[in-house]
Motif scaffolding. Structure first.
Motif, PDB file in Angstrom:
ATOM      1  N   VAL A 102       4.637 -39.972 -18.408  1.00  0.00           N
ATOM      2  CA  VAL A 102       5.326 -39.746 -19.679  1.00  0.00           C
ATOM      3  C   VAL A 102       6.645 -40.508 -19.662  1.00  0.00           C
ATOM      4  O   VAL A 102       7.333 -40.564 -18.647  1.00  0.00           O
ATOM      5  CB  VAL A 102       5.572 -38.236 -19.893  1.00  0.00           C
ATOM      6  CG1 VAL A 102       6.313 -37.989 -21.182  1.00  0.00           C
ATOM      7  CG2 VAL A 102       4.267 -37.481 -19.873  1.00  0.00           C
ATOM      8  N   ASP A 103       6.966 -41.054 -20.809  1.00  0.00           N
ATOM      9  CA  ASP A 103       8.224 -41.762 -20.976  1.00  0.00           C
ATOM     10  C   ASP A 103       9.377 -40.784 -20.732  1.00  0.00           C
ATOM     11  O   ASP A 103       9.450 -39.734 -21.364  1.00  0.00           O
ATOM     12  CB  ASP A 103       8.281 -42.321 -22.401  1.00  0.00           C
ATOM     13  CG  ASP A 103       9.536 -43.138 -22.673  1.00  0.00           C
ATOM     14  OD1 ASP A 103      10.449 -43.166 -21.830  1.00  0.00           O
ATOM     15  OD2 ASP A 103       9.593 -43.751 -23.752  1.00  0.00           O
ATOM     16  N   PRO A 104      10.301 -41.111 -19.819  1.00  0.00           N
ATOM     17  CA  PRO A 104      11.433 -40.208 -19.549  1.00  0.00           C
ATOM     18  C   PRO A 104      12.260 -39.897 -20.792  1.00  0.00           C
ATOM     19  O   PRO A 104      12.811 -38.809 -20.918  1.00  0.00           O
ATOM     20  CB  PRO A 104      12.270 -40.972 -18.514  1.00  0.00           C
ATOM     21  CG  PRO A 104      11.311 -41.909 -17.867  1.00  0.00           C
ATOM     22  CD  PRO A 104      10.304 -42.272 -18.922  1.00  0.00           C
ATOM     23  N   ALA A 105      12.340 -40.840 -21.739  1.00  0.00           N
ATOM     24  CA  ALA A 105      13.084 -40.582 -22.977  1.00  0.00           C
ATOM     25  C   ALA A 105      12.425 -39.473 -23.777  1.00  0.00           C
ATOM     26  O   ALA A 105      13.109 -38.652 -24.397  1.00  0.00           O
ATOM     27  CB  ALA A 105      13.167 -41.859 -23.815  1.00  0.00           C
ATOM     28  N   LEU A 106      11.101 -39.420 -23.743  1.00  0.00           N
ATOM     29  CA  LEU A 106      10.378 -38.354 -24.438  1.00  0.00           C
ATOM     30  C   LEU A 106      10.666 -37.005 -23.797  1.00  0.00           C
ATOM     31  O   LEU A 106      10.945 -36.026 -24.477  1.00  0.00           O
ATOM     32  CB  LEU A 106       8.873 -38.632 -24.426  1.00  0.00           C
ATOM     33  CG  LEU A 106       7.976 -37.526 -24.970  1.00  0.00           C
ATOM     34  CD1 LEU A 106       8.270 -37.270 -26.441  1.00  0.00           C
ATOM     35  CD2 LEU A 106       6.516 -37.883 -24.768  1.00  0.00           C
ATOM     36  N   GLU A 138       7.847 -35.906 -34.740  1.00  0.00           N
ATOM     37  CA  GLU A 138       8.196 -37.319 -34.893  1.00  0.00           C
ATOM     38  C   GLU A 138       8.381 -37.992 -33.541  1.00  0.00           C
ATOM     39  O   GLU A 138       7.899 -39.096 -33.310  1.00  0.00           O
ATOM     40  CB  GLU A 138       9.489 -37.458 -35.701  1.00  0.00           C
ATOM     41  CG  GLU A 138       9.370 -37.092 -37.159  1.00  0.00           C
ATOM     42  CD  GLU A 138      10.725 -37.039 -37.850  1.00  0.00           C
ATOM     43  OE1 GLU A 138      11.752 -37.414 -37.231  1.00  0.00           O
ATOM     44  OE2 GLU A 138      10.770 -36.603 -39.017  1.00  0.00           O
ATOM     45  N   ILE A 139       9.086 -37.318 -32.639  1.00  0.00           N
ATOM     46  CA  ILE A 139       9.341 -37.882 -31.311  1.00  0.00           C
ATOM     47  C   ILE A 139       8.025 -38.085 -30.565  1.00  0.00           C
ATOM     48  O   ILE A 139       7.787 -39.133 -29.966  1.00  0.00           O
ATOM     49  CB  ILE A 139      10.293 -36.968 -30.511  1.00  0.00           C
ATOM     50  CG1 ILE A 139      11.691 -37.008 -31.118  1.00  0.00           C
ATOM     51  CG2 ILE A 139      10.332 -37.371 -29.043  1.00  0.00           C
ATOM     52  CD1 ILE A 139      12.617 -35.943 -30.584  1.00  0.00           C
ATOM     53  N   ILE A 140       7.163 -37.093 -30.613  1.00  0.00           N
ATOM     54  CA  ILE A 140       5.882 -37.192 -29.915  1.00  0.00           C
ATOM     55  C   ILE A 140       5.036 -38.311 -30.523  1.00  0.00           C
ATOM     56  O   ILE A 140       4.407 -39.086 -29.803  1.00  0.00           O
ATOM     57  CB  ILE A 140       5.160 -35.837 -29.938  1.00  0.00           C
ATOM     58  CG1 ILE A 140       5.921 -34.849 -29.043  1.00  0.00           C
ATOM     59  CG2 ILE A 140       3.710 -35.975 -29.473  1.00  0.00           C
ATOM     60  CD1 ILE A 140       5.469 -33.414 -29.169  1.00  0.00           C
ATOM     61  N   ARG A 200       3.349 -41.508 -28.557  1.00  0.00           N
ATOM     62  CA  ARG A 200       1.914 -41.379 -28.348  1.00  0.00           C
ATOM     63  C   ARG A 200       1.300 -42.766 -28.203  1.00  0.00           C
ATOM     64  O   ARG A 200       1.593 -43.662 -28.956  1.00  0.00           O
ATOM     65  CB  ARG A 200       1.265 -40.631 -29.510  1.00  0.00           C
ATOM     66  CG  ARG A 200      -0.214 -40.399 -29.286  1.00  0.00           C
ATOM     67  CD  ARG A 200      -0.778 -39.412 -30.264  1.00  0.00           C
ATOM     68  NE  ARG A 200      -0.374 -38.078 -29.828  1.00  0.00           N
ATOM     69  CZ  ARG A 200       0.006 -37.113 -30.647  1.00  0.00           C
ATOM     70  NH1 ARG A 200       0.041 -37.306 -31.940  1.00  0.00           N
ATOM     71  NH2 ARG A 200       0.342 -35.930 -30.181  1.00  0.00           N
ATOM     72  N   ARG A 201       0.442 -42.881 -27.211  1.00  0.00           N
ATOM     73  CA  ARG A 201      -0.235 -44.157 -26.993  1.00  0.00           C
ATOM     74  C   ARG A 201      -1.467 -44.239 -27.876  1.00  0.00           C
ATOM     75  O   ARG A 201      -2.153 -43.242 -28.078  1.00  0.00           O
ATOM     76  CB  ARG A 201      -0.660 -44.289 -25.537  1.00  0.00           C
ATOM     77  CG  ARG A 201       0.503 -44.392 -24.603  1.00  0.00           C
ATOM     78  CD  ARG A 201       0.030 -44.554 -23.208  1.00  0.00           C
ATOM     79  NE  ARG A 201       1.167 -44.574 -22.307  1.00  0.00           N
ATOM     80  CZ  ARG A 201       1.063 -44.545 -21.005  1.00  0.00           C
ATOM     81  NH1 ARG A 201      -0.112 -44.462 -20.439  1.00  0.00           N
ATOM     82  NH2 ARG A 201       2.134 -44.574 -20.259  1.00  0.00           N
ATOM     83  N   PRO A 202      -1.779 -45.439 -28.348  1.00  0.00           N
ATOM     84  CA  PRO A 202      -3.000 -45.582 -29.136  1.00  0.00           C
ATOM     85  C   PRO A 202      -4.232 -45.296 -28.263  1.00  0.00           C
ATOM     86  O   PRO A 202      -4.181 -45.485 -27.047  1.00  0.00           O
ATOM     87  CB  PRO A 202      -2.984 -47.045 -29.577  1.00  0.00           C
ATOM     88  CG  PRO A 202      -1.690 -47.612 -29.166  1.00  0.00           C
ATOM     89  CD  PRO A 202      -1.024 -46.659 -28.236  1.00  0.00           C
ATOM     90  N   PRO A 203      -5.326 -44.846 -28.862  1.00  0.00           N
ATOM     91  CA  PRO A 203      -6.539 -44.575 -28.084  1.00  0.00           C
ATOM     92  C   PRO A 203      -6.970 -45.815 -27.306  1.00  0.00           C
ATOM     93  O   PRO A 203      -6.876 -46.926 -27.787  1.00  0.00           O
ATOM     94  CB  PRO A 203      -7.591 -44.203 -29.140  1.00  0.00           C
ATOM     95  CG  PRO A 203      -6.798 -43.809 -30.348  1.00  0.00           C
ATOM     96  CD  PRO A 203      -5.510 -44.563 -30.274  1.00  0.00           C
TER      97      PRO A 203
END
Length: 109
Positions: free
Chosen positions: A46-50, A98-100, A104-107
């Motif tokens: 997971v992105d640390p910013a998230l 919005e943050i999530i 979120r990565r594309p499929p």
């Protein structure tokens, strides 16, 4: 359940479990019962910013919940205050979504 073993035995058990990709308890459970081990899902990176953004909003939610519980027990939670809290919660929920969505990565990635 606990059992005693020497440090050397524990090291052997730990290594045997690691070789099988299992925790020590999962390996011992499998040996004792014959049941197939449950494989753990790998935690996604997971992105640390998230994580930071979500934890900040989580802290805000916790403060609001604490205030609401305290005010309710003390009989001070008026309908107007409750509406303000509800509005704040909706705002936080929307911002978290919005943050999530931004992270979120594309499929298929």
């Amino acid at each position: 359940m606990f059992f005693y073993c020497s440090s050397e035995e524990k090291a052997l058990i730990r290594q045997a479990a690691a070789d099988r990709g299992l925790s020590m308890s999962a390996m011992l459970r499998q040996l004792a019962t014959g049941a197939a081990p449950k494989r753990r899902r790998v935690a996604p990176r997971v992105d640390p910013a998230l994580v930071l953004a979500v934890s900040r909003y989580g802290g805000n939610l916790n403060q609001i919940a604490r205030w609401l519980n305290t005010a309710t027990r003390a009989g001070r939670a008026s309908e107007i205050e409750a509406l303000r809290v509800a509005a704040a919660l909706v705002g936080i929920e929307r911002r978290l979504a919005e943050i999530i969505a931004q992270h979120r990565r594309p499929p298929g990635c």
